[in-house]
Design an enzyme around this catalytic site. Sequence first.
Site, PDB file in Angstrom:
ATOM      1  N   GLY A  48       0.808  -1.263   0.076  1.00  0.00           N
ATOM      2  CA  GLY A  48      -0.047   0.279  -0.169  1.00  0.00           C
ATOM      3  C   GLY A  48       0.857   1.255  -0.277  1.00  0.00           C
ATOM      4  O   GLY A  48       1.352   1.471  -1.013  1.00  0.00           O
ATOM      5  N   SER A 115       6.501  -4.356  -2.478  1.00  0.00           N
ATOM      6  CA  SER A 115       5.917  -2.839  -2.792  1.00  0.00           C
ATOM      7  C   SER A 115       6.177  -2.274  -1.662  1.00  0.00           C
ATOM      8  O   SER A 115       7.284  -1.907  -0.930  1.00  0.00           O
ATOM      9  CB  SER A 115       4.397  -3.133  -3.063  1.00  0.00           C
ATOM     10  OG  SER A 115       4.086  -1.820  -3.775  1.00  0.00           O
ATOM     11  N   TRP A 116       5.090  -1.350  -0.988  1.00  0.00           N
ATOM     12  CA  TRP A 116       5.217  -0.674   0.109  1.00  0.00           C
ATOM     13  C   TRP A 116       6.014  -1.564   1.472  1.00  0.00           C
ATOM     14  O   TRP A 116       6.704  -1.117   2.152  1.00  0.00           O
ATOM     15  CB  TRP A 116       3.962   0.122   0.575  1.00  0.00           C
ATOM     16  CG  TRP A 116       4.118   0.422   1.856  1.00  0.00           C
ATOM     17  CD1 TRP A 116       3.519  -0.002   3.234  1.00  0.00           C
ATOM     18  CD2 TRP A 116       4.788   1.600   2.585  1.00  0.00           C
ATOM     19  NE1 TRP A 116       3.742   0.489   4.192  1.00  0.00           N
ATOM     20  CE2 TRP A 116       4.582   1.560   3.945  1.00  0.00           C
ATOM     21  CE3 TRP A 116       5.673   2.629   2.096  1.00  0.00           C
ATOM     22  CZ2 TRP A 116       5.343   2.534   4.656  1.00  0.00           C
ATOM     23  CZ3 TRP A 116       6.152   3.597   2.809  1.00  0.00           C
ATOM     24  CH2 TRP A 116       5.890   3.746   4.112  1.00  0.00           C
ATOM     25  N   ASP A 270       7.369  -4.621 -14.317  1.00  0.00           N
ATOM     26  CA  ASP A 270       6.616  -4.053 -13.259  1.00  0.00           C
ATOM     27  C   ASP A 270       6.326  -2.546 -13.713  1.00  0.00           C
ATOM     28  O   ASP A 270       7.265  -1.742 -13.903  1.00  0.00           O
ATOM     29  CB  ASP A 270       7.362  -4.260 -12.005  1.00  0.00           C
ATOM     30  CG  ASP A 270       6.631  -3.711 -10.826  1.00  0.00           C
ATOM     31  OD1 ASP A 270       5.861  -2.851 -10.900  1.00  0.00           O
ATOM     32  OD2 ASP A 270       7.027  -4.283  -9.738  1.00  0.00           O
ATOM     33  N   HIS A 298       3.901  -6.470 -11.304  1.00  0.00           N
ATOM     34  CA  HIS A 298       4.415  -6.036  -9.891  1.00  0.00           C
ATOM     35  C   HIS A 298       3.718  -6.893  -8.755  1.00  0.00           C
ATOM     36  O   HIS A 298       4.315  -7.119  -7.842  1.00  0.00           O
ATOM     37  CB  HIS A 298       3.702  -4.813  -9.587  1.00  0.00           C
ATOM     38  CG  HIS A 298       3.995  -4.009  -8.423  1.00  0.00           C
ATOM     39  ND1 HIS A 298       5.215  -3.505  -7.875  1.00  0.00           N
ATOM     40  CD2 HIS A 298       2.858  -3.861  -7.307  1.00  0.00           C
ATOM     41  CE1 HIS A 298       5.236  -3.091  -6.642  1.00  0.00           C
ATOM     42  NE2 HIS A 298       3.766  -3.085  -6.267  1.00  0.00           N
TER      43      HIS A 298
END
Length: 321
Positions: A48, A115-116, A270, A298
């Site tokens: 996120g 990711s985050w 990605d 991704h």
Amino acid sequence: GKLSSMRQLFNPIEPYATHTLPVSDGHRLYVEESGHRDGLPVVFVHGGPGAGCESWHRQFFDPAVYRIILFDQRGCGRSEPHAGLAGNDTAALVADMEAICNLLGIERWVVFGGSWGSTLGLVYAETHPQRVLGLILRGIFLCRPRDIRWFYQEGASYLLPERWEEYLAPIPEAERADLVGAYYRRLTGNDEIRRMAAAKAWSLWEAHASTLLPRPAVVSHFGNPRTALGLARIECHYFMHDSFLEGDQILKHAGRLREIPGVIVHGRYDVVCPVEQAWALHRAWPGAQLTVVPDAGHSALEPGIVDALVTATVQMAMRVR
């Protein structure tokens, strides 16, 4: 053939314990444990910011080997208050991870995030390297202003022009020079209908960009109103504030990762976080193993990424036990 030899997720499991952990500024975190009670501790750091955990996140780890800890970061998933932005920043999330260690009596753990989750995992490891047995990171997101610009202002727009039009739709022409700012005003404003429309458009843009090939299940998850509101509000809040990081903070402090066994997994195509970010991290942290998956985007659900991540968790357990 190649497909049959690729590793899949482990079978679904349920938690053996769940906890509510009160932290600062009125936040209460959902924390769960599954797998082996006396196993190798691993923490799953979700993306996120604001996406929350899902049950399949437990399935990257062999439940006979790992004590699997999932937690929903401030404001999302089963943590409360939902979509709450007060006291929601990167340093607070790092402190929350320490609070979880203390709650569960964990000295050191493997940190796994995409990711985050890779951003937060890296900041946590650079802040508390003595806590981290190993790092397994996917879809590297350095959260520099240029990385935010690429996905939310100009760059990814050229690869998915028809989806980009849908992302632009809630924002009038006059405000399009700063799309993150324009979205932030709507996502934090009092007009509930505009707030929800903005949240869905923001969240669906990310969903459509996440996979190499269209995946309806990913889109429907991101389009769920509760998921969309938490994700869009929290992401936009972080990105308005440079993710509460200094300029090149992660790369600048990468020397602190030297002693930590690391695996970096990134999809070649990605669109959300271009592979340049994984390459930059690998150059700053050459001791980590870099795997670029040739036919992936991704998402952690890309078959080649699942294969690389499950392989990494199996090998990490043998390395650090």
